[in-house]
Motif scaffolding. Sequence first.
Motif, PDB file in Angstrom:
ATOM      1  N   ARG A 215      11.732  -5.855   3.806  1.00 46.48           N
ATOM      2  CA  ARG A 215      11.779  -5.063   2.578  1.00 46.48           C
ATOM      3  C   ARG A 215      10.416  -4.407   2.332  1.00 46.48           C
ATOM      4  N   TYR A 216      10.416  -3.188   1.807  1.00 48.57           N
ATOM      5  CA  TYR A 216       9.188  -2.511   1.386  1.00 48.57           C
ATOM      6  C   TYR A 216       9.542  -1.472   0.335  1.00 48.57           C
ATOM      7  N   THR A 217       8.527  -1.024  -0.401  1.00 46.31           N
ATOM      8  CA  THR A 217       8.724  -0.104  -1.515  1.00 46.31           C
ATOM      9  C   THR A 217       7.886   1.158  -1.325  1.00 46.31           C
ATOM     10  N   ALA A 218       8.123   2.126  -2.171  1.00 45.43           N
ATOM     11  CA  ALA A 218       7.293   3.336  -2.178  1.00 45.43           C
ATOM     12  C   ALA A 218       5.843   2.986  -2.495  1.00 45.43           C
ATOM     13  N   ASP A 219       5.631   2.054  -3.397  1.00 48.92           N
ATOM     14  CA  ASP A 219       4.262   1.647  -3.743  1.00 48.92           C
ATOM     15  C   ASP A 219       3.553   1.027  -2.547  1.00 48.92           C
ATOM     16  N   ASP A 220       4.282   0.245  -1.743  1.00 46.39           N
ATOM     17  CA  ASP A 220       3.683  -0.325  -0.531  1.00 46.39           C
ATOM     18  C   ASP A 220       3.183   0.785   0.397  1.00 46.39           C
ATOM     19  N   LEU A 221       3.969   1.829   0.527  1.00 40.37           N
ATOM     20  CA  LEU A 221       3.589   2.930   1.421  1.00 40.37           C
ATOM     21  C   LEU A 221       2.391   3.691   0.876  1.00 40.37           C
ATOM     22  N   MET A 222       2.385   3.941  -0.421  1.00 37.49           N
ATOM     23  CA  MET A 222       1.269   4.692  -1.012  1.00 37.49           C
ATOM     24  C   MET A 222      -0.032   3.899  -0.903  1.00 37.49           C
ATOM     25  N   ARG A 223       0.039   2.590  -1.130  1.00 38.62           N
ATOM     26  CA  ARG A 223      -1.171   1.761  -0.995  1.00 38.62           C
ATOM     27  C   ARG A 223      -1.681   1.773   0.443  1.00 38.62           C
ATOM     28  N   PHE A 224      -0.780   1.614   1.383  1.00 34.91           N
ATOM     29  CA  PHE A 224      -1.195   1.513   2.779  1.00 34.91           C
ATOM     30  C   PHE A 224      -1.781   2.816   3.294  1.00 34.91           C
ATOM     31  N   TYR A 225      -1.135   3.943   2.979  1.00 31.06           N
ATOM     32  CA  TYR A 225      -1.561   5.218   3.551  1.00 31.06           C
ATOM     33  C   TYR A 225      -2.632   5.923   2.712  1.00 31.06           C
ATOM     34  N   SER A 226      -2.990   5.357   1.577  1.00 33.01           N
ATOM     35  CA  SER A 226      -4.055   5.936   0.773  1.00 33.01           C
ATOM     36  C   SER A 226      -5.375   5.876   1.542  1.00 33.01           C
ATOM     37  N   GLY A 227      -6.025   7.009   1.663  1.00 27.52           N
ATOM     38  CA  GLY A 227      -7.298   7.067   2.366  1.00 27.52           C
ATOM     39  C   GLY A 227      -7.189   7.266   3.858  1.00 27.52           C
ATOM     40  N   THR A 228      -5.964   7.267   4.396  1.00 26.76           N
ATOM     41  CA  THR A 228      -5.804   7.568   5.828  1.00 26.76           C
ATOM     42  C   THR A 228      -5.785   9.082   6.014  1.00 26.76           C
ATOM     43  N   ASP A 229      -5.822   9.501   7.252  1.00 30.98           N
ATOM     44  CA  ASP A 229      -5.867  10.943   7.521  1.00 30.98           C
ATOM     45  C   ASP A 229      -4.521  11.469   8.034  1.00 30.98           C
ATOM     46  N   ILE A 230      -3.416  10.817   7.639  1.00 29.67           N
ATOM     47  CA  ILE A 230      -2.120  11.309   8.106  1.00 29.67           C
ATOM     48  C   ILE A 230      -1.804  12.648   7.454  1.00 29.67           C
ATOM     49  N   LYS A 231      -1.103  13.495   8.190  1.00 28.43           N
ATOM     50  CA  LYS A 231      -0.646  14.781   7.684  1.00 28.43           C
ATOM     51  C   LYS A 231       0.871  14.816   7.507  1.00 28.43           C
ATOM     52  N   LEU A 232       1.549  13.786   8.045  1.00 22.83           N
ATOM     53  CA  LEU A 232       3.003  13.719   7.957  1.00 22.83           C
ATOM     54  C   LEU A 232       3.397  12.256   7.781  1.00 22.83           C
TER      55      LEU A 232
ATOM     56  N   ALA B 257      14.346   7.716  -7.538  1.00 25.34           N
ATOM     57  CA  ALA B 257      13.213   7.950  -8.443  1.00 25.34           C
ATOM     58  C   ALA B 257      11.899   7.587  -7.771  1.00 25.34           C
ATOM     59  N   ASP B 258      11.916   6.529  -6.966  1.00 26.19           N
ATOM     60  CA  ASP B 258      10.699   6.115  -6.265  1.00 26.19           C
ATOM     61  C   ASP B 258      10.376   7.050  -5.107  1.00 26.19           C
ATOM     62  N   VAL B 259      11.401   7.583  -4.464  1.00 31.99           N
ATOM     63  CA  VAL B 259      11.154   8.568  -3.400  1.00 31.99           C
ATOM     64  C   VAL B 259      10.514   9.816  -4.003  1.00 31.99           C
ATOM     65  N   ILE B 260      10.960  10.202  -5.198  1.00 28.59           N
ATOM     66  CA  ILE B 260      10.365  11.360  -5.870  1.00 28.59           C
ATOM     67  C   ILE B 260       8.901  11.085  -6.207  1.00 28.59           C
ATOM     68  N   ARG B 261       8.589   9.859  -6.634  1.00 26.47           N
ATOM     69  CA  ARG B 261       7.180   9.515  -6.878  1.00 26.47           C
ATOM     70  C   ARG B 261       6.369   9.593  -5.579  1.00 26.47           C
ATOM     71  N   LEU B 262       6.986   9.147  -4.487  1.00 29.37           N
ATOM     72  CA  LEU B 262       6.314   9.210  -3.187  1.00 29.37           C
ATOM     73  C   LEU B 262       6.096  10.657  -2.768  1.00 29.37           C
ATOM     74  N   ALA B 263       7.089  11.519  -3.019  1.00 35.00           N
ATOM     75  CA  ALA B 263       6.958  12.937  -2.681  1.00 35.00           C
ATOM     76  C   ALA B 263       5.812  13.571  -3.479  1.00 35.00           C
ATOM     77  N   ALA B 264       5.696  13.210  -4.746  1.00 30.05           N
ATOM     78  CA  ALA B 264       4.611  13.744  -5.574  1.00 30.05           C
ATOM     79  C   ALA B 264       3.254  13.261  -5.050  1.00 30.05           C
ATOM     80  N   TRP B 265       3.163  11.998  -4.692  1.00 28.57           N
ATOM     81  CA  TRP B 265       1.919  11.441  -4.142  1.00 28.57           C
ATOM     82  C   TRP B 265       1.549  12.146  -2.847  1.00 28.57           C
TER      83      TRP B 265
END
Length: 603
Positions: A372-389, A406-414
């Motif tokens: 299991r994982y969430t949108a917040d898990d992804l945003m925390r992990f990839y914050s500060g990385t240099d990914i473009k996609l 709703a969480d995917v939309i938050r991820l899209a905004a991030w």
Amino acid sequence: MQAVILAAGMGKRLGELTKDNTKCMLSVNGERLIDRVIKILAARNVTRLVMVVGYKAQNVIDYIGHRYDDKLKIEYIHNTIYDKTNNIFSLALAQEKLCEDDTILLESDLIFDEKILDMLIDHPDKDLALVAKYETWMDGTMVSIDADRNIVNFIPKDAFRYEDVDLYYKTLNIYKFSKDFSRKFYVPFLEAYNKVMGNNEYYEQVLRILLHLHNSPLKALPINNEKWYEIDDVQDLDIASCLFSEKTVKYNEYHRRYGGYWRFPQLLDYCYLVNPFFPTKRMRDELKANFDVLLESYPSGMYVNSLLAGKYFNIRQDYVVVGNGAAELIKVVMEKHQEDKVGIIYPTFDEYPNRLRESQIVPFIVSTPDFRYTADDLMRFYSGTDIKLLLLINPDNPSGNFIPKADVIRLAAWCAENDIRLVVDESFVDFTDDYEANSLLHNDLLERFPTMMVMKSISKSYGVPGLRLGVFVTANKEMIADLKKDVSIWNINSFGEFYMQIFGKYEDDYKKACIKFVKEREIFKAELETIPFLHVIPSQANYFLCEVTDRYTSAELTQKLIDRDVLISNCGLKKNMAGKQLIRLAIRSREDNARLINILRQL
């Protein structure tokens, strides 16, 4: 009891494989057909084998040599004009032998389970033709039979009618003739038929005449699900090699095909993922009714097909590109990012990372229970990385994890704030609870997030994998226009185009199918949870990832099931699975799911 094998033919359709040898010398999984059948016959106390040979006869005779002298007596009859005659002449050469003993008659290009011969020999009927229910790969003589196993008719090729296939059985070209049947019926008519009709006919024609004269005690014996195959060409040889392979070889033989399983009608496919409840019979009938015109017509180009896809999903035409399945679009899209760092969530659908270099991938490895994982898990992990996609498969494959809209939309905004493009593959979203509220395919949402892209396989959720349809959608019109240049002008066929054209008429049926599917998933989950060696991971997709907790490894369970003609995905082989023993099971119809549960309970 004796056996007669007809082995004089040239096997021209096998090309180079029979350039220097007759068909019975072909090897299937390392064993020649002739060796296999002699061993089976010898183990059943057949005392004499008569082989009618012709083409490359000496090769066969030299190969067999005296290796079986201690098991059975082998005699040879030479058809010296094998290139000018058919099998009726070969059998006529052996007619005296037929009258000397009860006979198993078979042809040399067959491979079959030993149990099939036991059925023939042990059956109390003295005169039998083994038959199998018609399947699409079968060619040659067909019969129809009644409830008492009487052969009602022999159907030659020119009388074959596809509308009657439910009534047809294919002869295996394996017969049991009693000595009395050969003497009183078959051989006299064989001689007469040869004199009148010539030598370039098939021996089944004699059986057909006996049937019409009401002069034949020959009965049919259906073999049900026992395995056999007739090898006439290189594809037959390939399929036979798969059917009669064993252990891990068999698993690999099936998986390397990536589909085409209609050639294996007994196989229960729990690996590939489709909707079991759509399309409806009426939609299928409409497709069938238009088969001729679609077969004979070119499809439209991308302009029309993107228009149809836009209508299909109620989105703008210039936001969508249609693909020959999602796989074509995955390749094109990922190749556009060959210079970028890409965030990939593991475990995943390997088609995406397979299109990238290892050095490009920034992996998010899910290590939580049940993956299991969430949108917040992804945003925390990839914050500060240099990914473009960033790639998000939602619901995830193979875990079935689902991030709410709703969480995917938050991820899209991030992602937009951090200059990251987001690809959301929602190929399985229509299997989620309340699926109509979960899709991202809405013009306003796409326009709000032009850096968000949506991939969707029509094959999976709509149950039409053979049509090869998928879409890629984004409000970035320049990107869509660019992608359209990278696919061929006719990248989908007329059947796929017509399906998109008529789908709107069946949209209510599709909604009902999705509701029915969710109910079946609940039932199947409850049944799987009764299997003591499986831990079932909750899923919002049309499959369950299951941990094999006891008794077997995932490889061993996969093998146990393939031995029972059930194909599943061994996810223990995938990357970043934390060393767990994992399998993935598709969700199919109630009948199929009950069959799988029964097999698992037996294990």
